[in-house]
Design an enzyme around this catalytic site. Structure first.
Site, PDB file in Angstrom:
ATOM      1  N   ASP A  90       0.842  -1.426   0.018  1.00  0.00           N
ATOM      2  CA  ASP A  90      -0.095   0.146   0.002  1.00  0.00           C
ATOM      3  C   ASP A  90       0.917   1.344   0.123  1.00  0.00           C
ATOM      4  OD1 ASP A  90      -3.022   0.971   0.504  1.00  0.00           O
ATOM      5  OD2 ASP A  90      -1.574   2.313   1.974  1.00  0.00           O
TER       6      ASP A  90
ATOM      7  N   TYR B 104       3.196  10.144   0.449  1.00  0.00           N
ATOM      8  CA  TYR B 104       4.207   9.519   1.190  1.00  0.00           C
ATOM      9  C   TYR B 104       5.831   9.696   1.148  1.00  0.00           C
ATOM     10  CZ  TYR B 104       0.209   6.499   2.734  1.00  0.00           C
ATOM     11  OH  TYR B 104      -0.952   6.127   3.076  1.00  0.00           O
TER      12      TYR B 104
END
Length: 317
Positions: free
Chosen positions: A46, A51
């Site tokens: 994921d 991020y």
């Protein structure tokens, strides 16, 4: 054969019910973590643009394809559309950027990361002089229409949402020609999401639960906040099963049919997290864990408070 059960999505594809999360995995650590996870048997990774580590994840995937450990079709890879790309004309470029970072030709799942948009064409966290986030008023329903194009063009096999509440899902469903396959939300015993899970199931939408361990390393944690893994009731239960508190927390969503994606960069922990398929929790103990619920949200997204589409301000669930 993998021991991880799969969940059939409304798109016709299957998603492994257990995967590796990569939120907060630092550059310099995440590449090795993904390699270790794949070697251990994880087949679901994921990711998200925000991020900031998709290139490293991509390097790990490339290494594991090249050494013959896995083929592309063996893996299920998710990424997410960040808040500054909600304007429909920006969506194709955003998904292509994630694909380029990851070194992939398609994603298995692409999600709208949050329902609320931020000001486009600048920083990922655009702020005014006072430090407040600058909002965009793009309607996530319009963003969803652009997501449907992502699926039609083959950039992602399945599309879905993340952090959407019930009424937001209802608005998307009313306008959708392709239904969201997944709603990814925070989920653990302190925030068991029973009502939202029941609603999603009634609409054929699978639920992925993030922060299943209570996100102990979240940057905004304060010392007085409870730590889910330190809960004495949880520790008692772990003793009963001769498992760690973390393993009980990870088995809990599996019993509930929820997809779960714990994050770790430590090989021994990535391994230990995976060792949850040799036992089951009794129905009584799942129900007991349900009683821990205290609406204990560890990821409240306070930066977006005041946005008309903030998912946690205006609805019960």
């Amino acid at each position: 054969m993998s021991k991880v059960p799969k969940v059939k999505l409304n798109s016709g594809y299957e998603i492994p019910q257990f995967g590796l999360g990569t939120w907060k995995s630092k550059p310099g650590e995440v590449e090795q973590a993904v390699k270790d996870a794949i070697d251990i048997g994880y087949r679901h990774i994921d990711c998200a643009y925000i991020y900031g580590n998709e290139k490293e994840v991509g390097a790990a995937l490339k290494a594991k394809f090249e050494d013959g450990t896995v083929k592309r079709e063996d893996l299920f890879v998710t990424s997410k559309l960040w808040n500054t790309f909600h304007r429909p004309d920006l969506v194709p470029g955003a998904v292509k950027e994630s694909l380029k970072n990851l070194g992939l030709e398609y994603l298995d799942l692409y999600l709208i990361h949050w329902p609320q948009g931020y000001k486009e064409d600048g920083e990922t966290f655009p702020r005014d002089a006072a430090g407040n986030i600058l909002f965009s008023d793009v309607d996530y329903v319009d963003t969803w229409k652009a997501m449907e194009e992502v699926a039609k063009r083959g950039y992602a096999k399945s599309i879905g949402v993340s952090n959407f509440n019930k009424s937001q899902l209802e608005r998307v469903l009313a306008a959708a020609s392709i239904k969201p396959a997944v709603n990814q939300v925070e989920c653990h015993p302190y925030l068991n999401q029973s009502k939202l899970i029941d609603f999603c199931r009634s609409k054929g939408i699978a639920v992925t639960g993030y922060s299943p361990l209570g996100s102990p390393d979240r940057p905004w944690a304060t010392p007085e906040e409870p730590q889910l893994m330190d809960d004495p009731k949880l520790k008692e239960l772990a003793k009963k099963y001769n498992k760690t508190p973390a393993q009980i927390l990870l088995r809990y969503p599996i019993e509930r049919g929820v997809i779960t994606i714990p994050k770790s960069v430590t090989k021994s922990r990535i391994q230990q997290n995976f060792e949850i398929f040799d036992f089951s929790l009794s129905k009584e103990d799942v129900a007991y864990l349900d009683t821990f619920d205290c609406n204990g949200r560890f990821c409240p997204m306070t930066a977006s408070l005041g946005h008309k589409y903030h998912p946690f301000e205006h609805d019960d669930y």
